[in-house]
Write a protein that holds these residues in place. Structure first.
Motif, PDB file in Angstrom:
ATOM      1  N   LYS A  10       0.735  -1.144   0.199  1.00 47.37           N
ATOM      2  CA  LYS A  10       0.107   0.126  -0.075  1.00 47.37           C
ATOM      3  C   LYS A  10       0.951   1.367   0.100  1.00 47.37           C
ATOM      4  N   ALA A  12       0.518   5.739  -0.658  1.00 50.77           N
ATOM      5  CA  ALA A  12      -0.530   6.661  -0.720  1.00 50.77           C
ATOM      6  C   ALA A  12       0.243   7.939  -0.735  1.00 50.77           C
ATOM      7  N   CYS A  13      -0.651   9.020  -1.411  1.00 58.19           N
ATOM      8  CA  CYS A  13       0.016  10.253  -1.415  1.00 58.19           C
ATOM      9  C   CYS A  13      -0.493  11.018  -0.028  1.00 58.19           C
ATOM     10  N   GLN A  16      -4.196  11.259   1.130  1.00 59.34           N
ATOM     11  CA  GLN A  16      -5.106   9.957   1.014  1.00 59.34           C
ATOM     12  C   GLN A  16      -5.260   9.400  -0.219  1.00 59.34           C
ATOM     13  N   GLY A  17      -4.608   9.888  -1.192  1.00 59.27           N
ATOM     14  CA  GLY A  17      -4.774   8.966  -2.743  1.00 59.27           C
ATOM     15  C   GLY A  17      -4.121   7.786  -2.666  1.00 59.27           C
ATOM     16  N   THR A  18      -4.546   6.824  -3.348  1.00 64.79           N
ATOM     17  CA  THR A  18      -4.047   5.198  -3.684  1.00 64.79           C
ATOM     18  C   THR A  18      -2.924   5.443  -4.722  1.00 64.79           C
ATOM     19  N   ILE A  46      -1.976   7.528  -9.549  1.00 63.85           N
ATOM     20  CA  ILE A  46      -2.712   7.783  -8.204  1.00 63.85           C
ATOM     21  C   ILE A  46      -3.962   8.401  -8.352  1.00 63.85           C
ATOM     22  N   CYS A  49      -7.034  11.133  -4.677  1.00 64.20           N
ATOM     23  CA  CYS A  49      -6.616  12.154  -4.124  1.00 64.20           C
ATOM     24  C   CYS A  49      -7.627  13.221  -3.724  1.00 64.20           C
ATOM     25  N   TRP A  90       4.316  11.422  -1.208  1.00 62.35           N
ATOM     26  CA  TRP A  90       3.807   9.997  -1.097  1.00 62.35           C
ATOM     27  C   TRP A  90       4.787   9.195  -0.090  1.00 62.35           C
ATOM     28  N   SER A  93       2.750   2.857   2.920  1.00 61.92           N
ATOM     29  CA  SER A  93       2.038   2.646   4.370  1.00 61.92           C
ATOM     30  C   SER A  93       1.979   1.129   4.842  1.00 61.92           C
TER      31      SER A  93
END
Length: 103
Positions: A10, A12-13, A16-18, A46, A49, A90, A93
């Protein structure tokens, strides 16, 4: 030593972007998921976001590149990976695995 990142990890930015990265190699896998290499993030997407000017791509990897483990001469990414996007930062996580570690 930190865990190696795979396509199951995982990232992420800061907003909270994936981050969705595609592995450029399939030689080294962990639990069936290809290990990510430093240059794999150049084409990462991404999504989700929530920033006013959303993060859409990774600009740079500033930390978390292995100095000891490579695939085809290209360094793998570690759970300590982080960097910049077009609109923020980014980071990894969750490595998503605990079997393979590197420095």
């Amino acid at each position: 030593m930190p865990a190696v990142l795979t396509t199951a990890s995982k990232l992420a930015c800061v907003h909270q972007g994936t981050v969705r990265a595609t592995a450029g190699q399939h030689t080294l896998t962990v639990d069936g998921s290809p290990v990510l290499l430093a240059d794999d993030l150049g084409l990462a997407v991404i999504s989700g976001c929530i920033a006013q000017a959303p993060c859409v791509r990774i600009s740079a990897v500033t930390a978390g590149v292995s100095t000891t483990l490579t695939v085809g001469g290209r360094p793998v990414l570690l759970a300590t990976a982080k960097g910049t996007t077009n609109a923020g930062t980014w980071q990894a996580s969750d490595a998503g695995q605990t079997k393979l570690e590197a420095a």
